[in-house]
Design a protein around this motif. Structure first.
Motif, mmCIF file in Angstrom:
data_model
loop_
_atom_site.group_PDB
_atom_site.id
_atom_site.type_symbol
_atom_site.label_atom_id
_atom_site.label_comp_id
_atom_site.label_asym_id
_atom_site.label_seq_id
_atom_site.Cartn_x
_atom_site.Cartn_y
_atom_site.Cartn_z
ATOM 1 N N LEU A 1 0.856 -1.174 0.000
ATOM 2 C CA LEU A 1 0.000 0.000 0.000
ATOM 3 C C LEU A 1 0.895 1.227 0.000
ATOM 4 O O LEU A 1 1.851 1.304 0.781
ATOM 5 C CB LEU A 1 -0.894 0.011 1.248
ATOM 6 C CG LEU A 1 -1.824 -1.186 1.427
ATOM 7 C CD1 LEU A 1 -2.533 -1.107 2.768
ATOM 8 C CD2 LEU A 1 -2.832 -1.268 0.301
ATOM 9 N N LEU A 2 0.608 2.169 -0.878
ATOM 10 C CA LEU A 2 1.371 3.405 -0.961
ATOM 11 C C LEU A 2 0.519 4.538 -0.403
ATOM 12 O O LEU A 2 -0.589 4.783 -0.891
ATOM 13 C CB LEU A 2 1.750 3.715 -2.407
ATOM 14 C CG LEU A 2 2.516 2.623 -3.157
ATOM 15 C CD1 LEU A 2 2.785 3.069 -4.579
ATOM 16 C CD2 LEU A 2 3.818 2.298 -2.445
ATOM 17 N N LEU A 3 1.016 5.181 0.634
ATOM 18 C CA LEU A 3 0.285 6.248 1.302
ATOM 19 C C LEU A 3 1.041 7.558 1.131
ATOM 20 O O LEU A 3 2.195 7.670 1.561
ATOM 21 C CB LEU A 3 0.124 5.913 2.790
ATOM 22 C CG LEU A 3 -0.435 7.006 3.694
ATOM 23 C CD1 LEU A 3 -1.851 7.365 3.284
ATOM 24 C CD2 LEU A 3 -0.413 6.542 5.152
ATOM 25 N N ARG A 4 0.433 8.528 0.483
ATOM 26 C CA ARG A 4 0.989 9.881 0.416
ATOM 27 C C ARG A 4 0.209 10.729 1.440
ATOM 28 O O ARG A 4 -0.983 10.973 1.287
ATOM 29 C CB ARG A 4 0.861 10.459 -0.996
ATOM 30 C CG ARG A 4 1.014 11.970 -1.112
ATOM 31 C CD ARG A 4 2.334 12.553 -0.635
ATOM 32 N NE ARG A 4 3.467 12.224 -1.458
ATOM 33 C CZ ARG A 4 3.924 13.002 -2.460
ATOM 34 N NH1 ARG A 4 3.295 14.117 -2.778
ATOM 35 N NH2 ARG A 4 5.012 12.637 -3.122
ATOM 36 N N LYS A 5 0.915 11.152 2.482
ATOM 37 C CA LYS A 5 0.304 11.956 3.550
ATOM 38 C C LYS A 5 0.719 13.406 3.370
ATOM 39 O O LYS A 5 1.906 13.717 3.342
ATOM 40 C CB LYS A 5 0.731 11.441 4.929
ATOM 41 C CG LYS A 5 0.141 12.233 6.097
ATOM 42 C CD LYS A 5 0.390 11.513 7.414
ATOM 43 C CE LYS A 5 1.829 11.604 7.855
ATOM 44 N NZ LYS A 5 2.179 12.955 8.368
ATOM 45 N N THR A 6 -0.254 14.284 3.257
ATOM 46 C CA THR A 6 -0.004 15.710 3.068
ATOM 47 C C THR A 6 -0.582 16.468 4.249
ATOM 48 O O THR A 6 -1.785 16.371 4.523
ATOM 49 C CB THR A 6 -0.641 16.218 1.762
ATOM 50 O OG1 THR A 6 -0.201 15.401 0.673
ATOM 51 C CG2 THR A 6 -0.267 17.657 1.497
ATOM 52 N N SER A 7 0.273 17.231 4.949
ATOM 53 C CA SER A 7 -0.140 17.968 6.147
ATOM 54 C C SER A 7 -0.230 19.454 5.837
ATOM 55 O O SER A 7 0.725 20.054 5.326
ATOM 56 C CB SER A 7 0.865 17.742 7.283
ATOM 57 O OG SER A 7 0.946 16.378 7.630
ATOM 58 N N TYR A 8 -1.384 20.059 6.150
ATOM 59 C CA TYR A 8 -1.628 21.481 5.932
ATOM 60 C C TYR A 8 -1.691 22.208 7.274
ATOM 61 O O TYR A 8 -2.265 21.691 8.238
ATOM 62 C CB TYR A 8 -2.967 21.690 5.212
ATOM 63 C CG TYR A 8 -3.022 21.149 3.806
ATOM 64 C CD1 TYR A 8 -2.854 21.989 2.709
ATOM 65 C CD2 TYR A 8 -3.271 19.801 3.567
ATOM 66 C CE1 TYR A 8 -2.923 21.502 1.412
ATOM 67 C CE2 TYR A 8 -3.333 19.296 2.272
ATOM 68 C CZ TYR A 8 -3.163 20.155 1.203
ATOM 69 O OH TYR A 8 -3.228 19.662 -0.077
ATOM 70 N N ASP A 9 -1.144 23.416 7.315
ATOM 71 C CA ASP A 9 -1.225 24.187 8.552
ATOM 72 C C ASP A 9 -2.459 25.083 8.526
ATOM 73 O O ASP A 9 -3.274 25.048 7.585
ATOM 74 C CB ASP A 9 0.058 24.979 8.793
ATOM 75 C CG ASP A 9 0.226 26.179 7.859
ATOM 76 O OD1 ASP A 9 -0.609 26.370 6.941
ATOM 77 O OD2 ASP A 9 1.204 26.929 8.048
ATOM 78 N N THR A 10 -2.621 25.885 9.563
ATOM 79 C CA THR A 10 -3.823 26.715 9.691
ATOM 80 C C THR A 10 -3.844 27.877 8.696
ATOM 81 O O THR A 10 -4.855 28.573 8.587
ATOM 82 C CB THR A 10 -3.934 27.253 11.129
ATOM 83 O OG1 THR A 10 -2.699 27.890 11.491
ATOM 84 C CG2 THR A 10 -4.212 26.120 12.115
ATOM 85 N N ASP A 11 -2.735 28.083 7.971
ATOM 86 C CA ASP A 11 -2.702 29.076 6.888
ATOM 87 C C ASP A 11 -2.860 28.416 5.521
ATOM 88 O O ASP A 11 -2.605 29.039 4.486
ATOM 89 C CB ASP A 11 -1.388 29.864 6.925
ATOM 90 C CG ASP A 11 -1.273 30.749 8.156
ATOM 91 O OD1 ASP A 11 -2.300 31.332 8.562
ATOM 92 O OD2 ASP A 11 -0.159 30.845 8.721
ATOM 93 N N THR B 1 5.384 3.355 2.423
ATOM 94 C CA THR B 1 5.128 2.068 1.774
ATOM 95 C C THR B 1 4.826 1.051 2.860
ATOM 96 O O THR B 1 5.657 0.772 3.722
ATOM 97 C CB THR B 1 6.345 1.623 0.950
ATOM 98 O OG1 THR B 1 6.662 2.632 -0.009
ATOM 99 C CG2 THR B 1 6.058 0.319 0.221
ATOM 100 N N LEU B 2 3.621 0.493 2.809
ATOM 101 C CA LEU B 2 3.124 -0.400 3.858
ATOM 102 C C LEU B 2 2.968 -1.815 3.319
ATOM 103 O O LEU B 2 2.455 -2.013 2.209
ATOM 104 C CB LEU B 2 1.772 0.092 4.384
ATOM 105 C CG LEU B 2 1.783 1.488 5.018
ATOM 106 C CD1 LEU B 2 0.413 2.135 4.914
ATOM 107 C CD2 LEU B 2 2.204 1.385 6.473
ATOM 108 N N PRO B 3 3.391 -2.843 4.078
ATOM 109 C CA PRO B 3 3.246 -4.223 3.624
ATOM 110 C C PRO B 3 1.790 -4.676 3.660
ATOM 111 O O PRO B 3 1.113 -4.559 4.688
ATOM 112 C CB PRO B 3 4.101 -5.009 4.629
ATOM 113 C CG PRO B 3 4.103 -4.162 5.869
ATOM 114 C CD PRO B 3 4.042 -2.741 5.399
ATOM 115 N N GLY B 4 1.319 -5.191 2.539
ATOM 116 C CA GLY B 4 -0.079 -5.566 2.441
ATOM 117 C C GLY B 4 -0.478 -6.783 3.265
ATOM 118 O O GLY B 4 -1.668 -6.995 3.507
#
Length: 262
Positions: A225-235, A245-248
């Protein structure tokens, strides 16, 4: 009608599931199995190949075939992000007691082996667009590997990115020697005045590369499993990106979405 090697595989599989062959136990040699089942060694090898493809056994070079030990499972929920935010402002002694991996696995801090490495890179076109910065902007690329001390494979392959100028106010954030950081990335960002507003997670799946399969010790045929994590701030700025990359075969992902009442 089932072929001979399939019937042999059925018998060994049943012995594993019934607990007659236990995790980590060595199977009889191919020659011994051939004598037991009164079949040729090539037929035995086909049966063992089938069981390896199912992830039930593993072949150790020079030692033989062994019942595969179940790897520690990971339950990753989207509730983890609020949990991490809630602890980001806690005193360090409290933050140091547990981390996200312990949260996802139920293990304790002392059960884990952690490794981190940092380097500075220039943002390519894809990363520049994701962060909304100019191509060539200096990023801090952080690579993480965490595993259960009793196992060799990490839980995931993690690469995280920060914009260097965004966090350079705190030089500690540029030094991998300060890892593992109590409170993780959300506390790191908090030290430079950044509060997260939301996190987006984009999940896809594909076959692993040979390098990923080897490092994660994946049975043949197991996807990642491919996880793209995008973090946004309060602006509404993108302040951190992670490619995970996570083992299935041992990762469960659970997403709970609260719904507003009518």
């Amino acid at each position: 009608m089932a072929k001979a090697y399939e019937r042999i595989a059925d018998g060994i599989r049943e012995s594993i599931r019934a607990g007659q062959l236990k995790p980590g136990e060595r199977l009889p040699s191919e020659t011994a199995l051939a004598e037991t089942y009164r079949r040729s060694v090539p037929t035995i090898r086909e049966a063992l190949r089938l069981l390896r493809d199912e992830g039930l056994i593993e072949k150790q070079h020079g030692r033989g075939n062994f019942v595969r030990k179940p790897r520690t499972a990971v339950l990753r929920t989207n509730a983890r992000h609020q949990w991490e935010k809630g602890r980001a402002r806690e005193p360090e002694p409290l933050r140091a007691k547990t981390g996200a991996t312990e949260h996802d696995t139920g293990l304790q801090v002392n059960d884990l082996v952690f490794h981190a490495s940092y380097r500075e890179i220039k943002a390519d076109k894809g990363l520049a667009e994701a962060f909304g910065v100019s191509e060539g902007e200096v990023l801090v690329e952080r690579t993480y590997r965490t595993r259960y001390a009793a196992e060799q494979a990490p839980f995931a392959l993690v690469t995280s990115y920060l914009v260097r100028d965004m966090v350079a106010e705190n030089p500690d954030l540029l030094d991998a020697g300060n890892e593992p950081w109590p409170g993780g990335t959300q506390n790191q960002l908090f030290t430079v005045g950044i509060e997260l507003d939301r996190i987006e997670e984009h999940v896809t799946a594909r076959p692993p590369t040979p390098e990923e399969a080897e490092e994660l010790e994946l049975p043949p045929g197991t996807a990642v499993l491919l996880l793209r994590k995008t973090s946004y701030d309060t602006d509404d700025r993108v302040v951190e990106l992670s490619d995970i990359t996570l083992p299935g075969d041992r990762t469960e992902m659970l997403f709970t979405t609260p719904l507003e009442r009518w």
